[in-house]
Design a protein around this motif. Structure first.
Motif, short mmCIF file in Angstrom:
data_model
loop_
_atom_site.label_atom_id
_atom_site.label_comp_id
_atom_site.label_asym_id
_atom_site.label_seq_id
_atom_site.Cartn_x
_atom_site.Cartn_y
_atom_site.Cartn_z
N ARG A 1 -10.39 2.13 -5.50
CA ARG A 1 -10.67 1.45 -6.77
C ARG A 1 -9.41 0.76 -7.27
O ARG A 1 -8.34 1.36 -7.37
N VAL A 2 -9.56 -0.53 -7.60
CA VAL A 2 -8.46 -1.35 -8.12
C VAL A 2 -8.72 -1.60 -9.60
O VAL A 2 -9.78 -2.11 -9.97
N ARG A 3 -7.74 -1.22 -10.44
CA ARG A 3 -7.86 -1.45 -11.88
C ARG A 3 -6.63 -2.21 -12.35
O ARG A 3 -5.51 -1.95 -11.90
N GLY A 4 -6.83 -3.13 -13.24
CA GLY A 4 -5.73 -3.91 -13.79
C GLY A 4 -6.28 -5.08 -14.58
O GLY A 4 -7.39 -5.57 -14.32
N VAL B 1 -5.14 -1.40 -18.66
CA VAL B 1 -5.79 -0.37 -17.84
C VAL B 1 -5.00 -0.08 -16.58
O VAL B 1 -5.35 0.80 -15.82
N GLY B 2 -3.92 -0.81 -16.35
CA GLY B 2 -3.19 -0.66 -15.08
C GLY B 2 -1.95 0.18 -15.18
O GLY B 2 -1.06 0.08 -14.36
N VAL C 1 -4.04 1.20 -7.81
CA VAL C 1 -5.05 1.49 -6.80
C VAL C 1 -5.18 3.00 -6.68
O VAL C 1 -4.19 3.70 -6.48
N THR C 2 -6.39 3.49 -6.81
CA THR C 2 -6.67 4.92 -6.66
C THR C 2 -7.86 5.08 -5.71
O THR C 2 -8.59 4.12 -5.43
N LYS D 1 -0.68 0.01 2.45
CA LYS D 1 0.35 1.02 2.28
C LYS D 1 -0.25 2.39 1.98
O LYS D 1 0.27 3.43 2.43
N LEU D 2 -1.35 2.41 1.24
CA LEU D 2 -1.99 3.68 0.88
C LEU D 2 -2.91 4.20 1.98
O LEU D 2 -3.48 5.28 1.85
#
Length: 511
Positions: A369-372, A353-354, A361-362, A408-409
């Motif tokens: 939202r963190v996906r991985g 999923v990552g 990170v989106t 960073k984002l």
């Protein structure tokens, strides 16, 4: 309501077993109050496996019981005892079963006895605190939870594995033919759609043994769903050759063998995927006077089209032997050209999923939202009622780079951070570089009982080392005072047990 005896399409809900939880335990023994962590790991959950069984010919068992679940793994225990493995659930399926997901994507095609497919993998067992111990975290006060097993909905569709497929109009004599050349005993009657399910028969011609499938009668428009053909055309997809059984004694007006054959070919072409199969034509019912006469009229025309034509009578057996040997020749040639099918094992692995990395990170309307695969797995393993376990999770995420990526984002302290699928996310408030559990542990997950500072003990050691270099007239108290304030001149006196006693310290129980 009629109870079906043949089912070739079912929807199955499968759930793998959950992994057992690890346990946080400390070894206890007389005179050893801190014997070290000895919590065992949880056992993995059982998987759900589909396996081809030659004795199974229908999916009716799953029609009546569509929900199946494997066994959960056992929980860990103290004294380094790991939990038991959950038993796998093996579901027998017929040869030729196609497995698809809820969206219609083909997950596997099970052909050959013994071929199997792991459709739902069991969850991993959680680690106990003995496995989580390290040089920096000598006695973890937490353990990891077991992960849930895969849970999904799959569709099973049976495509009969036969060497020869018999196709033709209803009442053309297909069931009579399979009964004449094998020991199969299908229902035979003189009305349309007598055959409601595919029938299989085993035929021997010389040294060749092969299977023949009698498919329910086709009519014009079968490829679009008319009659029963739409449901059963798939059963001839795996056949090495097709035999058109043509009724030469039909009493229906406007029908003749050539037109019937053209209608059947048209339906097969519309269905698709059968253009490369060899064709044989069996002109049946030549034992009827009108049938024999019509067969003589059309046989030359059909042979001019390049077809192998055999006038037969399934009732009397005339011409049947020649037809079966022609079938056997095609089957033997096809088998010689194809490699031998070996039992296979297929394991379904969910896609990452990552985006191919460890995580992504989106930002959406709810927050960051963190996906991985890793962050989501760690979330499932964490006991959020244990502060030390939450601190351990924070450390893992930080080492993975999640915190740096958020900064960073443009994430700021107090922003909402969601980890996991939108339907089941865990929500945090972003607090960069927070030392979770620092009041008790210093470093997250580190037990300070093994790193306790004891100044009185260290002071005695320093005095002992300095005693070897003392002056002739110096006492132990003089050495202690010199270490604290500098050089001392001459002896001095002190009261034993007083604050001036170099061996006394108020907070030292061993003084």
């Amino acid at each position: 309501m009629a109870v079906p005896t043949f089912v070739d399409r079912v929807t199955l809900h499968v759930s793998a077993g959950r992994g057992g939880n690890g346990v946080a335990s400390v070894h206890r023994e007389k005179f050893k109050p801190l014997g070290g962590p000895d919590g065992g790991n949880g056992g993995p959950g059982g998987s759900v496996i589909l396996r081809v069984d030659p004795q199974v010919t229908t999916l009716i068992e799953y029609h009546h019981s569509p929900k199946r679940k494997a066994e959960n793994g056992g929980h860990g225990a103290g004294d380094h005892k790991n939990g038991g493995h959950g038993s796998d659930l093996v579901l027998p399926v017929p040869d030729g079963t196609v497995v698809t997901d809820a969206q219609g994507n083909v997950l596997g095609d099970l052909i050959g006895a013994g071929s199997e497919m792991v459709v739902a993998s069991g969850g991993r067992g959680g680690l106990g605190n003995a496995s989580l111990a390290s040089s920096k975290r000598k006695a973890p006060g937490f353990a990891l939870l077991g992960e849930p097993g895969d849970e999904l909905e799959i569709h099973l569709e049976l495509k009969v594995v036969a060497d020869i497929g018999l196709v033709g109009y209803p009442s053309a004599g297909k069931s009579s033919l399979i009964a004449a050349i094998s020991r199969a005993r299908p229902k035979i009657a003189d009305y349309p759609f007598t055959t409601l399910v595919p029938n299989l028969g085993v035929v021997r011609a010389g040294d060749t043994v092969f299977t023949v499938a009698d498919v329910p009668g086709l009519i014009e428009g079968a490829a679009e769903g008319r009659g029963l053909g739409h449901d059963f055309l798939r059963h001839i997809e795996r056949c090495a050759a097709l035999v058109h059984v043509v009724d030469t004694a039909s009493i229906e007006p406007g029908r003749n063998p050539v037109d019937d054959l053209e209608v059947m070919e048209s339906e097969l072409a519309r269905y698709g995927g059968l253009e490369d199969r060899p064709r044989l034509v069996a002109l049946n019912k030549i034992d009827v006077p009108d049938g024999a006469e019509i067969a003589d009229m059309v046989i030359d025309d059909l042979r001019e089209r390049g077809l192998l034509v055999f006038p037969i009578s399934a009732a009397s057996g005339e011409g049947v032997r020649e037809l079966t040997f022609a079938m056997a020749e095609i089957v033997a040639r096809t088998r010689a050209e194809k490699p031998e099918v070996e039992a296979t094992r297929i394991v379904i692995r969910p896609p990452a999923v990552g985006g191919g990395g460890d995580f992504e990170v989106t930002r959406d309307g709810e927050g960051w939202r963190v996906r991985g695969a890793k962050p989501e797995r760690w979330i499932r393993q964490t006991d959020f009622s244990n502060d030390e376990a939450v601190g351990f999770l924070a450390d893992r995420l930080n080492r993975l780079g999640v915190e740096d990526k958020l900064i960073k984002l443009g994430a700021e302290e107090g922003d909402t951070v969601l980890i996991g699928h939108p339907d089941n996310s865990v929500v945090f408030d972003f607090k960069p570089e927070i030392q979770a559990g620092a009041e008790m542990l210093g470093r997250r997950g580190e037990d300070q009982r093994f790193e306790e500072s004891r100044p009185a003990r260290q002071r005695r050691r320093d005095i002992d080392e300095a005693m070897g270099e003392r002056a002739e007239n110096e006492t132990r108290a003089d050495v202690a005072r010199r270490l604290d304030t500098g050089p001392s001149f001459g002896p001095s006196s002190y009261e034993i047990g007083s604050p001036q006693d170099p061996d006394w310290a108020e907070d030292d129980p061993e003084a």
